[in-house]
Design a protein around this motif. Structure first.
Motif, PDB file in Angstrom:
ATOM      1  N   GLN A  59       2.431  15.402  11.539  1.00 32.82           N
ATOM      2  CA  GLN A  59       1.785  14.256  12.174  1.00 32.82           C
ATOM      3  C   GLN A  59       0.364  14.018  11.680  1.00 32.82           C
ATOM      4  O   GLN A  59      -0.050  12.880  11.456  1.00 32.82           O
ATOM      5  N   SER A  60      -0.381  15.102  11.505  1.00 27.70           N
ATOM      6  CA  SER A  60      -1.790  14.953  11.125  1.00 27.70           C
ATOM      7  C   SER A  60      -1.985  14.747   9.626  1.00 27.70           C
ATOM      8  O   SER A  60      -3.104  14.482   9.186  1.00 27.70           O
ATOM      9  N   ASP A  61      -0.904  14.856   8.848  1.00 30.48           N
ATOM     10  CA  ASP A  61      -1.037  14.788   7.392  1.00 30.48           C
ATOM     11  C   ASP A  61      -0.613  13.448   6.804  1.00 30.48           C
ATOM     12  O   ASP A  61      -1.039  13.096   5.701  1.00 30.48           O
ATOM     13  N   VAL A  62       0.246  12.726   7.494  1.00 29.13           N
ATOM     14  CA  VAL A  62       0.789  11.487   6.933  1.00 29.13           C
ATOM     15  C   VAL A  62       0.726  10.366   7.965  1.00 29.13           C
ATOM     16  O   VAL A  62       0.448  10.597   9.146  1.00 29.13           O
TER      17      VAL A  62
ATOM     18  N   ASP B  95      -5.020  10.275  -0.773  1.00 29.10           N
ATOM     19  CA  ASP B  95      -5.623  10.486   0.551  1.00 29.10           C
ATOM     20  C   ASP B  95      -4.576  10.616   1.645  1.00 29.10           C
ATOM     21  O   ASP B  95      -4.879  11.083   2.748  1.00 29.10           O
ATOM     22  N   ASP B  96      -3.342  10.185   1.329  1.00 32.97           N
ATOM     23  CA  ASP B  96      -2.281  10.204   2.337  1.00 32.97           C
ATOM     24  C   ASP B  96      -1.178  11.203   2.008  1.00 32.97           C
ATOM     25  O   ASP B  96      -0.298  11.446   2.823  1.00 32.97           O
TER      26      ASP B  96
ATOM     27  N   ALA C 213       1.073  16.694  -0.147  1.00 29.52           N
ATOM     28  CA  ALA C 213       1.278  17.649  -1.236  1.00 29.52           C
ATOM     29  C   ALA C 213       0.014  17.925  -2.027  1.00 29.52           C
ATOM     30  O   ALA C 213      -0.020  18.848  -2.846  1.00 29.52           O
ATOM     31  N   THR C 214      -1.054  17.132  -1.808  1.00 35.33           N
ATOM     32  CA  THR C 214      -2.315  17.425  -2.495  1.00 35.33           C
ATOM     33  C   THR C 214      -2.948  18.706  -1.954  1.00 35.33           C
ATOM     34  O   THR C 214      -3.787  19.303  -2.614  1.00 35.33           O
ATOM     35  N   ASP C 215      -2.538  19.113  -0.769  1.00 37.63           N
ATOM     36  CA  ASP C 215      -2.950  20.411  -0.221  1.00 37.63           C
ATOM     37  C   ASP C 215      -2.147  21.490  -0.948  1.00 37.63           C
ATOM     38  O   ASP C 215      -0.913  21.491  -0.902  1.00 37.63           O
ATOM     39  N   SER C 216      -2.812  22.388  -1.622  1.00 39.63           N
ATOM     40  CA  SER C 216      -2.132  23.401  -2.432  1.00 39.63           C
ATOM     41  C   SER C 216      -1.117  24.196  -1.631  1.00 39.63           C
ATOM     42  O   SER C 216      -0.080  24.607  -2.150  1.00 39.63           O
TER      43      SER C 216
END
Length: 332
Positions: free
Chosen positions: A21-24, A258-259, A262-265
């Protein structure tokens, strides 16, 4: 191997969506919920009430069920891509067996690709690592996986003294008593010759970047972590992180950085194009075969029988095989 913890499919989906929820965006959550609803509907139809019972075979049966549901190939690919990311998350909470997500083969198409690392992508990735992370642990591991086609467990099993720089070779050894077994046990033992370039990178990694460490049995691993020998989950995380196209090029999925979670390793597995070690192995074997390396040599080097190689690893098309046979016949 951690013990699986029972959880119902619908409950697993709810927990997964809550975690995202908090990531997308809300729209993304809505799209994912729809894709996963087809999976939970199938579970209800098949009386699957525990995610622990989901296997590679059952996921293949879901794929066939979905393809028979009069929907487009693009929809099937989209559903399977979402389910693969969900199953990877389920692995992280011990809801399904480790490695299950890698058994989901998304059908090829203009907007997708087979579950393997393509040769062009591997070349671009290794060129990037050579330039920006030369002889790092990550560069060396990816280079070995690609150039040798070895399994994840084989990579993890190497000790420092298994590498012989003068011979430019690595010994593969089955050592179950100290927790580095090989899949095919003693039959998998062999010596791997490596090229000048691979040997140079290996030697530079050992001389400059390898952190001295011993495992719980006093052995000195080739690839180390702060805990001693690198873990299988750590190797998978490295593979997922580095094989995201945005790591070494541009995003093919038109995602906003920014959305995109998957940019979070730590969540690199959520990228539809990222792959674990096994698809790298599959891509490597295909690359060897396409470059006219004899099948017997690939079989020996990668420790895979010819039958299994044909059935599970050889991703050459019929036309590619025919053209290669034509070249051989033309020389007779």
């Amino acid at each position: 191997m951690p013990e699986l913890e029972p959880i119902e499919p619908t409950q697993a989906v709810d927990l997964y969506l809550n975690a995202k929820q908090s990531d997308v965006t809300d729209k993304t959550i809505e799209n994912i919920r729809y894709d996963l609803s087809t999976f939970t509907d199938w579970c209800d139809e098949k009386d699957i009430t525990n995610m622990n019972d989901v296997t590679g075979r059952s996921l293949h049966e879901y794929r066939i069920w979905r393809q028979d549901d009069d929907v487009s190939d693009a929809t099937v690919r989209k559903n399977l891509s979402s389910i693969r990311v969900f199953i990877r998350w389920c692995e992280s909470i011990d809801a399904v067996s480790e490695g299950l997500a890698d058994k989901i083969l998304v059908p090829s198409g203009n907007s997708s690709r087979d579950e393997k690392l393509a040769a062009d992508d591997a070349t671009e990735l290794l060129a990037y690592l050579r330039k920006f992370e030369y002889a790092s642990r990550e560069h060396t591991m990816l280079m070995l996986l690609w150039h040798t086609g070895i399994r994840l467990g084989t990579l993890r099993s190497f000790d420092l003294d298994d590498y012989h720089p003068r011979k430019q070779a690595l010994d593969v050894r089955h050592r179950p008593e100290t927790e580095t077994p090989l899949k095919n046990q003693k039959r998998a033992e062999r010596t791997l010759a490596v090229s000048d370039d691979v040997a140079t990178v290996l030697s530079d990694y050992i001389d400059v970047h390898r952190k001295d460490s011993a495992d719980d049995y006093g052995r000195e691993p080739l690839f180390t972590s702060v805990y001693g020998r690198i873990s299988e989950s750590n190797i998978k995380e490295v593979c997922y992180r580095l094989t995201r196209p945005c790591t070494y090029g541009s995003c093919p999925h038109d995602r906003d950085p920014d959305d995109c979670e998957a940019t979070d390793s730590k969540k690199a597995y959520a990228c539809p194009s990222s792959v674990s070690a096994h698809p790298i192995r599959r891509g490597s074997i295909t690359h060897h075969l396409l470059n006219d390396v004899p099948q017997a040599a690939v079989s020996d080097r990668c420790n895979v029988s010819s039958d299994v190689l044909d059935k599970h690893y050889d991703r050459r098309t019929k036309d590619q095989k025919a053209e290669q046979r034509r070249e051989y016949i033309g020389e007779l």
